[in-house]
Design an enzyme around this catalytic site. Structure first.
Site, PDB file in Angstrom:
ATOM      1  N   GLU A   1      -6.964   4.647   7.523  1.00  0.00           N
ATOM      2  CA  GLU A   1      -6.768   6.082   7.265  1.00  0.00           C
ATOM      3  C   GLU A   1      -7.995   6.680   6.588  1.00  0.00           C
ATOM      4  O   GLU A   1      -8.326   7.855   6.789  1.00  0.00           O
ATOM      5  CB  GLU A   1      -5.494   6.279   6.415  1.00  0.00           C
ATOM      6  CG  GLU A   1      -4.253   6.070   7.270  1.00  0.00           C
ATOM      7  CD  GLU A   1      -3.060   5.480   6.542  1.00  0.00           C
ATOM      8  OE1 GLU A   1      -3.020   5.501   5.303  1.00  0.00           O
ATOM      9  OE2 GLU A   1      -2.158   4.972   7.245  1.00  0.00           O
TER      10      GLU A   1
ATOM     11  N   ASN B   1       0.860  -1.185   0.000  1.00  0.00           N
ATOM     12  CA  ASN B   1       0.000   0.000   0.000  1.00  0.00           C
ATOM     13  C   ASN B   1       0.892   1.229   0.000  1.00  0.00           C
ATOM     14  O   ASN B   1       1.499   1.550   1.024  1.00  0.00           O
ATOM     15  CB  ASN B   1      -0.911  -0.022   1.237  1.00  0.00           C
ATOM     16  CG  ASN B   1      -1.737   1.257   1.358  1.00  0.00           C
ATOM     17  OD1 ASN B   1      -1.770   2.064   0.429  1.00  0.00           O
ATOM     18  ND2 ASN B   1      -2.395   1.428   2.486  1.00  0.00           N
TER      19      ASN B   1
ATOM     20  N   HIS C   1      -9.622   1.189   4.477  1.00  0.00           N
ATOM     21  CA  HIS C   1      -8.355   1.325   5.219  1.00  0.00           C
ATOM     22  C   HIS C   1      -8.572   2.252   6.415  1.00  0.00           C
ATOM     23  O   HIS C   1      -9.360   3.198   6.341  1.00  0.00           O
ATOM     24  CB  HIS C   1      -7.272   1.882   4.292  1.00  0.00           C
ATOM     25  CG  HIS C   1      -5.908   1.841   4.918  1.00  0.00           C
ATOM     26  ND1 HIS C   1      -5.480   2.807   5.779  1.00  0.00           N
ATOM     27  CD2 HIS C   1      -4.910   0.926   4.835  1.00  0.00           C
ATOM     28  CE1 HIS C   1      -4.250   2.492   6.201  1.00  0.00           C
ATOM     29  NE2 HIS C   1      -3.889   1.360   5.625  1.00  0.00           N
TER      30      HIS C   1
ATOM     31  N   GLU D   1      -5.393  -4.741  10.382  1.00  0.00           N
ATOM     32  CA  GLU D   1      -4.389  -3.705  10.592  1.00  0.00           C
ATOM     33  C   GLU D   1      -4.705  -2.947  11.882  1.00  0.00           C
ATOM     34  O   GLU D   1      -5.529  -2.025  11.875  1.00  0.00           O
ATOM     35  CB  GLU D   1      -4.387  -2.727   9.414  1.00  0.00           C
ATOM     36  CG  GLU D   1      -4.039  -3.373   8.097  1.00  0.00           C
ATOM     37  CD  GLU D   1      -3.435  -2.354   7.132  1.00  0.00           C
ATOM     38  OE1 GLU D   1      -2.312  -2.589   6.691  1.00  0.00           O
ATOM     39  OE2 GLU D   1      -4.072  -1.328   6.850  1.00  0.00           O
TER      40      GLU D   1
HETATM   41  P1  13P Z   1       3.043   0.676   7.645  1.00  0.00           P
HETATM   42  O1  13P Z   1       3.608  -0.616   7.090  1.00  0.00           O
HETATM   43  O2  13P Z   1       3.755   1.886   7.139  1.00  0.00           O
HETATM   44  O3  13P Z   1       2.913   0.614   9.124  1.00  0.00           O
HETATM   45  O4  13P Z   1       1.545   0.804   7.054  1.00  0.00           O
HETATM   46  C1  13P Z   1       0.689  -0.263   7.168  1.00  0.00           C
HETATM   47  C2  13P Z   1      -0.519   0.006   6.351  1.00  0.00           C
HETATM   48  O5  13P Z   1      -1.302   0.891   6.668  1.00  0.00           O
HETATM   49  C3  13P Z   1      -0.739  -0.797   5.142  1.00  0.00           C
HETATM   50  O6  13P Z   1      -2.011  -0.605   4.617  1.00  0.00           O
END
Ligand code: 13P
Length: 245
Positions: A92, A4, A90, A162
């Site tokens: 975010e 990602n 996701h 996640e």
């Molecule tokens: P990081 O590997 O930078 O912690 O991000 C994880 C992520 O959000 C993948 O979708």
């Protein structure tokens, strides 16, 4: 193994990544690989990945096919650009763009209708983790965002666990913590869709995955792969992670 890229890389940087990444893989892809660049870089990524078994995906879609929705793109449009996968929900997007479990369900259904493989993301926030609410959160997210699929639809999705406190923080969940969450998700899947569907389901772990911790995570039978953020931006480190898969 999935990359990602979030809001990183221009078209030129995308092409340069694939040049080096392909050389590092040297044709020996040991597992399924998907790269999720920004929407604008999808055509360059599709071109750079042609002739390999690397899939390209989008990071988000809107659930309508077309219409007066300024700034949005549909699953059909992603597919038309050569993408075959998409991320959905996701953390975010949930945190900064107000995505709800109900939206996640609609987007997942739209992705499947457009012929895309959705990676539906779930995971608890830091305060929920500290309050011991991991299972409650995952059960709620599964019920609201995934349980409404049909059995046929469910068979075509991938889930990514996640934990938000592990994303971009350098704090990876231990393999045991991740495996426990994956088991819970699989048991929810079994209750709703049956034992066989739960067994077939692929669950990726995401959150500070790096070349030096991927081995321990993949040693857990419950962990079927990884969704990698920061470490996937570098072709060398993502190639190392892929080889652990
Ligand atoms: P990081 O590997 O930078 O912690 O991000 C994880 C992520 O959000 C993948 O979708």
């Amino acid at each position: 193994m999935a990359a990602n890229w979030k809001m990183y890389k221009t078209t030129g940087q995308t092409t340069a990544f694939f040049q080096q990444f392909k050389a590092e893989l040297n044709g020996s892809e040991s597992c399924e690989i998907v790269v999720f660049p920004t929407t604008l870089c999808i055509p360059a990524a599709v071109e750079a990945a042609s002739g390999t078994s690397i899939y390209i995906g989008g990071q988000n879609i809107y659930w309508c096919r077309e219409g007066a929705y300024t700034g949005e793109i549909s699953g059909e449009m992603l597919h038309d650009a050569g993408a075959t996968w998409t991320l959905i929900g996701h953390s975010e997007r949930r945190q900064y763009f107000c995505e709800t479990d109900a939206n996640v369900l609609k987007k997942t259904q739209a992705a499947l209708e457009a012929g895309l493989t959705p990676v539906v993301c779930v995971g608890e926030r830091l305060e929920e983790h500290q309050a011991g609410k991991v299972h409650d959160v995952l059960i709620r997210q599964f019920a609201g965002g995934i349980a409404g699929l049909t059995e046929e639809q469910f068979a075509r999705i991938v889930i990514a666990y996640e934990p938000v406190w592990a994303i971009g923080t350098g704090k990876t969940a231990t393999p045991e913590i991740a495996a426990d969450a994956h088991r819970l998700i699989r048991s929810e899947a079994e209750k709703r869709f049956g034992a066989e569907a739960a067994q077939e389901l692929r669950i990726l772990y995401g959150g500070s995955v790096k070349p030096d911790n991927i081995g321990g995570l993949m040693a857990e039978a419950e962990i079927d792969g990884a969704l990698v953020g920061g470490a996937s931006l570098d072709p060398h480190s993502f190639a190392k992670i892929v080889s652990a898969g």
